[in-house]
Design a protein around this motif. Structure first.
Motif, PDB file in Angstrom:
ATOM      1  N   ARG A 181       0.860  -1.276   0.051  1.00 35.03           N
ATOM      2  CA  ARG A 181      -0.055   0.197  -0.088  1.00 35.03           C
ATOM      3  C   ARG A 181       0.721   0.528   0.136  1.00 35.03           C
ATOM      4  NH1 ARG A 181      -3.194  -3.310   3.656  1.00 35.03           N
ATOM      5  NH2 ARG A 181      -2.321  -1.258   5.197  1.00 35.03           N
ATOM      6  N   ALA A 182       2.113   0.974   0.820  1.00 32.64           N
ATOM      7  CA  ALA A 182       2.831   2.013   1.125  1.00 32.64           C
ATOM      8  C   ALA A 182       3.397   2.679  -0.713  1.00 32.64           C
ATOM      9  CB  ALA A 182       3.703   1.973   2.087  1.00 32.64           C
ATOM     10  N   TYR A 183       4.072   1.580  -1.055  1.00 29.00           N
ATOM     11  CA  TYR A 183       4.201   1.771  -2.342  1.00 29.00           C
ATOM     12  C   TYR A 183       3.411   2.393  -3.492  1.00 29.00           C
ATOM     13  CZ  TYR A 183       6.660   0.432  -6.620  1.00 29.00           C
ATOM     14  OH  TYR A 183       7.329   0.507  -7.884  1.00 29.00           O
ATOM     15  N   ILE A 184       2.490   1.581  -3.649  1.00 28.31           N
ATOM     16  CA  ILE A 184       1.485   2.049  -4.447  1.00 28.31           C
ATOM     17  C   ILE A 184       0.560   3.728  -4.186  1.00 28.31           C
ATOM     18  CG2 ILE A 184      -0.788   2.342  -5.138  1.00 28.31           C
ATOM     19  CD1 ILE A 184      -0.695  -1.139  -4.356  1.00 28.31           C
ATOM     20  N   ALA A 185       0.968   3.706  -3.085  1.00 25.21           N
ATOM     21  CA  ALA A 185       0.799   5.467  -2.259  1.00 25.21           C
ATOM     22  C   ALA A 185       1.727   6.094  -2.935  1.00 25.21           C
ATOM     23  CB  ALA A 185       0.358   5.537  -1.193  1.00 25.21           C
ATOM     24  N   GLY A 186       2.997   6.031  -3.033  1.00 24.96           N
ATOM     25  CA  GLY A 186       4.556   6.697  -3.264  1.00 24.96           C
ATOM     26  C   GLY A 186       4.324   6.522  -4.472  1.00 24.96           C
ATOM     27  N   ALA A 187       3.929   5.652  -6.120  1.00 24.23           N
ATOM     28  CA  ALA A 187       4.088   6.182  -6.932  1.00 24.23           C
ATOM     29  C   ALA A 187       2.443   7.081  -7.417  1.00 24.23           C
ATOM     30  CB  ALA A 187       3.679   4.250  -7.448  1.00 24.23           C
ATOM     31  N   LEU A 188       1.766   6.445  -6.557  1.00 26.60           N
ATOM     32  CA  LEU A 188       0.804   7.835  -7.044  1.00 26.60           C
ATOM     33  C   LEU A 188       0.828   8.561  -6.711  1.00 26.60           C
ATOM     34  CD1 LEU A 188      -2.741   6.160  -5.972  1.00 26.60           C
ATOM     35  CD2 LEU A 188      -1.682   6.197  -8.311  1.00 26.60           C
ATOM     36  N   GLU A 241       3.460  10.613  -9.664  1.00 29.73           N
ATOM     37  CA  GLU A 241       2.569  10.864 -10.456  1.00 29.73           C
ATOM     38  C   GLU A 241       1.891  11.731 -11.082  1.00 29.73           C
ATOM     39  OE1 GLU A 241       1.303  10.403 -14.772  1.00 29.73           O
ATOM     40  OE2 GLU A 241       2.915   9.044 -13.393  1.00 29.73           O
ATOM     41  N   GLN A 242       1.581  12.235  -9.482  1.00 29.86           N
ATOM     42  CA  GLN A 242       0.990  13.241  -9.280  1.00 29.86           C
ATOM     43  C   GLN A 242       1.940  14.683  -9.741  1.00 29.86           C
ATOM     44  OE1 GLN A 242      -1.350  12.900  -5.085  1.00 29.86           O
ATOM     45  NE2 GLN A 242      -2.289  15.364  -6.062  1.00 29.86           N
ATOM     46  N   VAL A 243       2.606  14.179  -8.883  1.00 27.79           N
ATOM     47  CA  VAL A 243       3.815  15.719  -8.525  1.00 27.79           C
ATOM     48  C   VAL A 243       4.223  15.664 -10.130  1.00 27.79           C
ATOM     49  CG1 VAL A 243       5.828  16.462  -7.535  1.00 27.79           C
ATOM     50  CG2 VAL A 243       3.915  15.259  -6.211  1.00 27.79           C
ATOM     51  N   ALA A 244       4.849  14.777 -10.449  1.00 23.81           N
ATOM     52  CA  ALA A 244       5.003  14.723 -12.222  1.00 23.81           C
ATOM     53  C   ALA A 244       4.364  15.794 -13.414  1.00 23.81           C
ATOM     54  CB  ALA A 244       5.500  13.464 -12.895  1.00 23.81           C
ATOM     55  N   VAL A 302      13.683  15.911  -7.340  1.00 25.07           N
ATOM     56  CA  VAL A 302      12.523  16.500  -6.908  1.00 25.07           C
ATOM     57  C   VAL A 302      12.367  15.086  -6.090  1.00 25.07           C
ATOM     58  CG1 VAL A 302       9.816  16.606  -6.533  1.00 25.07           C
ATOM     59  CG2 VAL A 302      11.471  17.543  -8.119  1.00 25.07           C
ATOM     60  N   GLU A 303      12.155  14.594  -4.422  1.00 23.13           N
ATOM     61  CA  GLU A 303      12.221  13.859  -3.882  1.00 23.13           C
ATOM     62  C   GLU A 303      10.397  14.292  -3.285  1.00 23.13           C
ATOM     63  OE1 GLU A 303      12.245  11.315  -0.609  1.00 23.13           O
ATOM     64  OE2 GLU A 303      13.219  11.586  -2.574  1.00 23.13           O
ATOM     65  N   VAL A 304       9.640  13.152  -3.295  1.00 25.90           N
ATOM     66  CA  VAL A 304       8.088  13.342  -2.750  1.00 25.90           C
ATOM     67  C   VAL A 304       8.287  12.124  -1.294  1.00 25.90           C
ATOM     68  CG1 VAL A 304       5.936  11.995  -3.866  1.00 25.90           C
ATOM     69  CG2 VAL A 304       8.101  12.834  -5.362  1.00 25.90           C
ATOM     70  N   LYS A 305       6.838  13.174  -1.320  1.00 22.70           N
ATOM     71  CA  LYS A 305       6.635  12.832   0.364  1.00 22.70           C
ATOM     72  C   LYS A 305       5.545  13.401   0.605  1.00 22.70           C
ATOM     73  CE  LYS A 305      10.577  11.960   2.064  1.00 22.70           C
ATOM     74  NZ  LYS A 305      10.940   9.978   2.719  1.00 22.70           N
ATOM     75  N   VAL A 362      11.119  19.763  -2.611  1.00 25.58           N
ATOM     76  CA  VAL A 362      10.181  18.891  -1.881  1.00 25.58           C
ATOM     77  C   VAL A 362       9.315  18.744  -2.073  1.00 25.58           C
ATOM     78  CG1 VAL A 362       9.598  18.196   0.243  1.00 25.58           C
ATOM     79  CG2 VAL A 362      12.132  18.339  -0.186  1.00 25.58           C
ATOM     80  N   ALA A 363       8.517  17.663  -2.527  1.00 20.73           N
ATOM     81  CA  ALA A 363       6.801  18.006  -2.824  1.00 20.73           C
ATOM     82  C   ALA A 363       5.783  17.208  -2.381  1.00 20.73           C
ATOM     83  CB  ALA A 363       7.006  17.335  -4.359  1.00 20.73           C
ATOM     84  N   LEU A 364       5.615  17.495  -1.488  1.00 18.87           N
ATOM     85  CA  LEU A 364       4.400  17.163   0.185  1.00 18.87           C
ATOM     86  C   LEU A 364       3.419  16.586  -0.926  1.00 18.87           C
ATOM     87  CD1 LEU A 364       5.490  19.446   2.889  1.00 18.87           C
ATOM     88  CD2 LEU A 364       6.867  17.198   2.228  1.00 18.87           C
ATOM     89  N   VAL A 365       2.734  15.806  -0.760  1.00 18.36           N
ATOM     90  CA  VAL A 365       1.364  15.718  -0.607  1.00 18.36           C
ATOM     91  C   VAL A 365       0.717  14.963   0.374  1.00 18.36           C
ATOM     92  CG1 VAL A 365       0.125  13.924  -2.142  1.00 18.36           C
ATOM     93  CG2 VAL A 365       2.157  14.714  -3.280  1.00 18.36           C
TER      94      VAL A 365
END
Length: 125
Positions: free
Chosen positions: A12-19, A22-25, A60-63, A106-109
């Motif tokens: 779940r964490a992997y999928i959430a991170g990948a999503l 994608e959103q940040v890209a 970009v580091e996405v968190k 850093v992109a915070l989601v």
């Protein structure tokens, strides 16, 4: 916690991170930047997104976490050092090397999918 439960949580964490990535890209692309790499891996670590803004490179580091504050808190000094070394390695492969204009964002989601971009965030570490 049992191994299957840990695997489900990790998945779940992997999928959430990948999503979130994608959103940040898409967020950056809508602002005119060109995606060069996802999860670029060097010998020292990985950078979530590498984008081009003209001749400049944006790392970009996405968190992602339930809140932006919790997402920001998850970025540790050791991880920042790895990201910086990996960015330096990437720049070493660029035609202008370390003279290439660059920044580390850093992109915070948050849990609602709201994105907060902190430009040059890693320069303070």
């Amino acid at each position: 916690m049992s191994t299957p439960a840990r695997k489900r949580r990790g998945r779940r964490a992997y999928i959430a991170g990948a999503l979130a990535e994608e959103q940040v890209a898409r967020y950056y692309e809508l602002r005119g930047l060109q995606l060069a790499h996802r999860r670029w891996r060097g010998s020292r670590g990985e950078i979530d997104l590498v984008l081009r803004d003209g001749d400049a490179v944006v790392f970009v580091e996405v968190k992602s976490a339930p809140t932006h504050a919790r997402a920001a808190e998850s970025l540790r000094p050791a991880q920042v050092r790895r990201i910086m070394m990996t960015a330096q390695e990437f720049l070493g492969r660029e035609p202008r090397g370390e003279l290439t204009e660059m920044r580390l964002d850093v992109a915070l989601v948050d849990g609602q999918g709201v994105i907060e971009i902190v430009e040059n965030a890693l320069s303070d570490f």
